[in-house]
Every structure is written in C-alpha cells, then in structure tokens.
Scaffold this motif. Sequence first.
Motif, mmCIF file in Angstrom:
data_model
loop_
_atom_site.group_PDB
_atom_site.id
_atom_site.type_symbol
_atom_site.label_atom_id
_atom_site.label_comp_id
_atom_site.label_asym_id
_atom_site.label_seq_id
_atom_site.Cartn_x
_atom_site.Cartn_y
_atom_site.Cartn_z
ATOM 1 N N GLN A 208 0.712 -1.221 -0.035
ATOM 2 C CA GLN A 208 0.062 -0.087 0.139
ATOM 3 C C GLN A 208 0.726 1.294 0.265
ATOM 4 O O GLN A 208 1.859 1.163 0.125
ATOM 5 N N GLU B 87 0.323 11.622 8.039
ATOM 6 C CA GLU B 87 -1.264 11.001 7.861
ATOM 7 C C GLU B 87 -1.798 11.694 9.087
ATOM 8 O O GLU B 87 -1.506 11.686 10.081
ATOM 9 N N ASP C 96 -5.421 11.816 9.159
ATOM 10 C CA ASP C 96 -6.735 10.665 9.510
ATOM 11 C C ASP C 96 -6.317 9.690 10.531
ATOM 12 O O ASP C 96 -5.258 8.894 10.036
ATOM 13 N N ARG D 185 -6.696 6.182 9.256
ATOM 14 C CA ARG D 185 -5.672 5.656 8.283
ATOM 15 C C ARG D 185 -4.477 5.695 8.600
ATOM 16 O O ARG D 185 -3.567 4.733 8.195
ATOM 17 N N SER D 186 -3.890 6.330 9.676
ATOM 18 C CA SER D 186 -2.614 6.410 10.428
ATOM 19 C C SER D 186 -2.404 5.055 11.015
ATOM 20 O O SER D 186 -1.474 4.463 10.793
ATOM 21 N N ALA E 179 -4.235 2.292 10.508
ATOM 22 C CA ALA E 179 -4.370 1.111 9.691
ATOM 23 C C ALA E 179 -2.809 1.145 8.913
ATOM 24 O O ALA E 179 -2.344 0.046 8.565
ATOM 25 N N GLN E 180 -2.228 2.040 8.512
ATOM 26 C CA GLN E 180 -0.873 2.138 7.691
ATOM 27 C C GLN E 180 0.281 1.594 8.772
ATOM 28 O O GLN E 180 1.200 0.813 8.400
#
Length: 106
Positions: A12, A18, A20, A23-24, A26-27
């Motif tokens: 990804q 980041e 959000d 999203r932060s 998750a990554q």
Amino acid sequence: MQTITILAGQPQDFNFIENDILRSVAQNISLIGQTKKGTVPFYREFGIPMSFIDKPAPVARTLLLSEMTEAIDLFEPRAELVSVSFLMQGEKSYPKLEVRLKDASE
C-alpha cells in the motif's frame, strides 16, 4: 469505538504525514506486519519476529496471531486487535485483521 479491517501483507502507499487517525493506525499496523524484527536500524525491536515462516499452516496462523497481538500492543497503542481471519489468494494466505480504535482514556 471504531473498528477497521486491515489486509496485512498487501502493498500500500504510505503517507508519513497522515492526519486521519483511522488511516494512520491502519498504515502503522500494516507496516508492523510487513517488518521483520531486527531489520530497522536504530530500532531493532520494531516489527514481528516472523517465526511463523515455513511452519505448517495451523501452526503459522497461531504464531502470527500471537506475534501481531504483541506487536500491535507495543507499537500501536491507539489500537487493539479484535480478530484475525485469513484470506486465501491463490496459494498465498493473507491475514485479515480487525482492529478496534481505543478511546483516548484507555
């Protein structure tokens, strides 16, 4: 409480700034799951030991669950692992992680 689903082991795009939170998280979890412990200079503890590699599937899944749970607890304190399932794509098996975002008070 919000939950997110992460398909670990899939490439990804990373955004190192980041804003959000979902999203932060998750990554970060994706990065934890893709990093072999001992390979990050100056931060050798980061990642997972990957002791599950070359083990029979049932053993590998149990080891992966244990390693990911410990790593998420240690390196991503904003999240808690809720469940793990496995998605088969051809001959490969990818862990599908369901993660709960902790409240700021936890």
